[in-house]
Motif scaffolding. Sequence first.
Motif, PDB file in Angstrom:
ATOM      1  N   LYS A 154      28.514  58.345  59.874  1.00  0.00           N
ATOM      2  CA  LYS A 154      28.478  57.425  58.734  1.00  0.00           C
ATOM      3  C   LYS A 154      27.620  57.984  57.601  1.00  0.00           C
ATOM      4  N   SER A 155      26.462  58.527  57.944  1.00  0.00           N
ATOM      5  CA  SER A 155      25.579  59.115  56.924  1.00  0.00           C
ATOM      6  C   SER A 155      26.224  60.337  56.286  1.00  0.00           C
ATOM      7  N   LEU A 156      26.844  61.189  57.118  1.00  0.00           N
ATOM      8  CA  LEU A 156      27.483  62.393  56.602  1.00  0.00           C
ATOM      9  C   LEU A 156      28.660  62.048  55.691  1.00  0.00           C
ATOM     10  N   ARG A 157      29.443  61.042  56.072  1.00  0.00           N
ATOM     11  CA  ARG A 157      30.585  60.638  55.248  1.00  0.00           C
ATOM     12  C   ARG A 157      30.123  60.141  53.878  1.00  0.00           C
ATOM     13  N   HIS A 158      29.040  59.372  53.865  1.00  0.00           N
ATOM     14  CA  HIS A 158      28.503  58.871  52.590  1.00  0.00           C
ATOM     15  C   HIS A 158      28.056  60.037  51.705  1.00  0.00           C
ATOM     16  N   LEU A 159      27.405  61.030  52.292  1.00  0.00           N
ATOM     17  CA  LEU A 159      26.916  62.179  51.529  1.00  0.00           C
ATOM     18  C   LEU A 159      28.077  62.975  50.929  1.00  0.00           C
ATOM     19  N   ILE A 160      29.069  63.308  51.744  1.00  0.00           N
ATOM     20  CA  ILE A 160      30.181  64.133  51.247  1.00  0.00           C
ATOM     21  C   ILE A 160      31.030  63.352  50.249  1.00  0.00           C
ATOM     22  N   ASN A 161      31.162  62.049  50.448  1.00  0.00           N
ATOM     23  CA  ASN A 161      31.882  61.216  49.481  1.00  0.00           C
ATOM     24  C   ASN A 161      31.267  61.340  48.094  1.00  0.00           C
ATOM     25  N   ARG A 162      29.955  61.278  48.038  1.00  0.00           N
ATOM     26  CA  ARG A 162      29.273  61.373  46.747  1.00  0.00           C
ATOM     27  C   ARG A 162      29.434  62.772  46.146  1.00  0.00           C
ATOM     28  N   ARG A 163      29.370  63.791  46.990  1.00  0.00           N
ATOM     29  CA  ARG A 163      29.521  65.163  46.490  1.00  0.00           C
ATOM     30  C   ARG A 163      30.942  65.430  46.000  1.00  0.00           C
ATOM     31  N   HIS A 164      31.934  64.772  46.609  1.00  0.00           N
ATOM     32  CA  HIS A 164      33.345  65.008  46.269  1.00  0.00           C
ATOM     33  C   HIS A 164      33.893  63.963  45.289  1.00  0.00           C
ATOM     34  N   GLY A 165      33.005  63.243  44.662  1.00  0.00           N
ATOM     35  CA  GLY A 165      33.433  62.298  43.637  1.00  0.00           C
ATOM     36  C   GLY A 165      34.342  61.194  44.168  1.00  0.00           C
ATOM     37  N   GLY A 166      34.176  60.825  45.435  1.00  0.00           N
ATOM     38  CA  GLY A 166      34.977  59.755  46.016  1.00  0.00           C
ATOM     39  C   GLY A 166      36.370  60.184  46.463  1.00  0.00           C
ATOM     40  N   GLU A 167      36.702  61.456  46.314  1.00  0.00           N
ATOM     41  CA  GLU A 167      38.024  61.937  46.734  1.00  0.00           C
ATOM     42  C   GLU A 167      38.084  62.032  48.266  1.00  0.00           C
ATOM     43  N   ASP A 214      28.434  71.992  50.767  1.00  0.00           N
ATOM     44  CA  ASP A 214      28.378  70.730  51.515  1.00  0.00           C
ATOM     45  C   ASP A 214      27.457  70.867  52.723  1.00  0.00           C
ATOM     46  N   ILE A 215      27.531  72.009  53.378  1.00  0.00           N
ATOM     47  CA  ILE A 215      26.669  72.243  54.545  1.00  0.00           C
ATOM     48  C   ILE A 215      25.209  72.321  54.117  1.00  0.00           C
ATOM     49  N   ASP A 216      24.943  73.054  53.036  1.00  0.00           N
ATOM     50  CA  ASP A 216      23.565  73.162  52.543  1.00  0.00           C
ATOM     51  C   ASP A 216      23.012  71.787  52.191  1.00  0.00           C
ATOM     52  N   SER A 217      23.835  70.974  51.548  1.00  0.00           N
ATOM     53  CA  SER A 217      23.393  69.629  51.175  1.00  0.00           C
ATOM     54  C   SER A 217      23.106  68.776  52.409  1.00  0.00           C
ATOM     55  N   ALA A 218      23.949  68.880  53.433  1.00  0.00           N
ATOM     56  CA  ALA A 218      23.744  68.119  54.666  1.00  0.00           C
ATOM     57  C   ALA A 218      22.466  68.567  55.368  1.00  0.00           C
ATOM     58  N   ARG A 219      22.218  69.867  55.399  1.00  0.00           N
ATOM     59  CA  ARG A 219      21.007  70.376  56.055  1.00  0.00           C
ATOM     60  C   ARG A 219      19.747  69.945  55.316  1.00  0.00           C
ATOM     61  N   ASP A 220      19.820  69.875  53.982  1.00  0.00           N
ATOM     62  CA  ASP A 220      18.653  69.492  53.179  1.00  0.00           C
ATOM     63  C   ASP A 220      18.414  67.976  53.198  1.00  0.00           C
ATOM     64  N   THR A 221      19.489  67.209  53.366  1.00  0.00           N
ATOM     65  CA  THR A 221      19.401  65.751  53.214  1.00  0.00           C
ATOM     66  C   THR A 221      19.296  65.009  54.546  1.00  0.00           C
ATOM     67  N   LEU A 222      20.038  65.460  55.538  1.00  0.00           N
ATOM     68  CA  LEU A 222      20.126  64.736  56.805  1.00  0.00           C
ATOM     69  C   LEU A 222      19.180  65.367  57.822  1.00  0.00           C
TER      70      LEU A 222
END
Length: 445
Positions: free
Chosen positions: A284-297, A121-129
């Motif tokens: 808000k941006s981070l929540r949207h990213l992690i939501n997608r990675r966690h399948g909406g859970e 999740d951290i790697d994805s946030a660093r690459d995306t945000l």
Amino acid sequence: MNNNIMADVQQIKSSGTNKDIALNKTSYSKSRWISVYWEGIKQAFDEMLHHKLRTALTLLGMIFGVGAVIAMLSVGEGAEREALKMIESMGVNNLVVNARTTQGDALKSVREHSIGLSLRDIDSARDTLPFVDNWSAEKNIKVFSLFSLQGRSDAQVTGVTPSYFELSALPLEEGRTISAFDESHYQQVAVLGPEAARSLFPQGGAVNSLVKVNHQWFTVVGILSEKEGTKSSIQGVKLGGERNKVFIPLATALKKMNFTLLEDELDSFKLAMKEGIDPTLGAKSLRHLINRRHGGEKDFEIVVPADLLAQHQKTQQIFNIVMACVAGISLLVGGIGIMNIMLATILERTGEIGLLRALGAKRKDIARQFLIESIAISATGGIIGIGVGLLLALIISSAAGWPVAWSPFSIVIALGVCMTIGVGFGLYPAKKAARLDPIVALQRD
């Protein structure tokens, strides 16, 4: 030529003499006014001492009013400083992501769509945000044995990344913190919180000594400083409680410690945002990213320290308004008491007022004297009230465990309000005394 020079010299002397006379007049005028006001103040205190009980009862309203203002501002200032310290430990520009605890069948259902909070999740946030500037992560370890050769401890053991100490603003007392080398080479080193250090090494000498966490030995490389602050949570969000913690490298913890099969890889991670980024929009941006990675859970939550500070300030503002209303009512009662005592004084001293007017005293002289007496009463109540307020704040701090802090601003505000009330409620009695007809006043006595 000589005559002209002599005339100029004489003119200069004459001009200097006139200036000296003007300065002497000004000095005399100032001295006279000081003398008048000083005599007025002495007379005011003489009058107060002449009616001790009545004066004391009048002072009570001012004393408790000012005391309430001082206590309220002291508690408010202390709470504000405490909140700022706690927010500083979380980082105003940080976003904190915590894993939500789920157990049993619910956890199995969640794991069908999400692996939980992880380093990916951290790697994805660093690459995306693009606004992510730095990061840290932590994982709590279930401890069933924690001891050294000197003692035992019930401290929490947590695996952290090297940047954790910087992003959490944790000062170091001795030694060093966890390094990038420790993290990359799975070193078995530990940094102790101050309380954990006292429990494990009551005789001192913790640095370079060994502690055993479950079945693994770790070398102590540093001890954290004792941080000020008494609260363990703010706005319902729990803080780290680093005082009684043992920190080890996160990579070492994940590789050498035992965890259950379905639990999250991380318990929490922080993202430090670049300057100028709105934390709410970043969250808000981070929540949207992690939501997608966690399948909406909804197996995580995002804490925005800046929002916590704003919520705390709103709560504190409501508290201050309520306390200010209470203090204002007390001061209003005190002001009414001053007006009552001054009106009663006018009735008692009607003959004196008439005599003073008959001897040449002007209306402004009478008004000034009664106004000075009113201000003297309020100032005396204010000064005593400051002491009462400081004492009350200490009592509140001791009984309720609330932090208090004093500032010159609160004392100036309290005294200013007190003097304003003295002038406001003393003005009408002063004018009434000044308007008395001297002949009628003398006859009435």
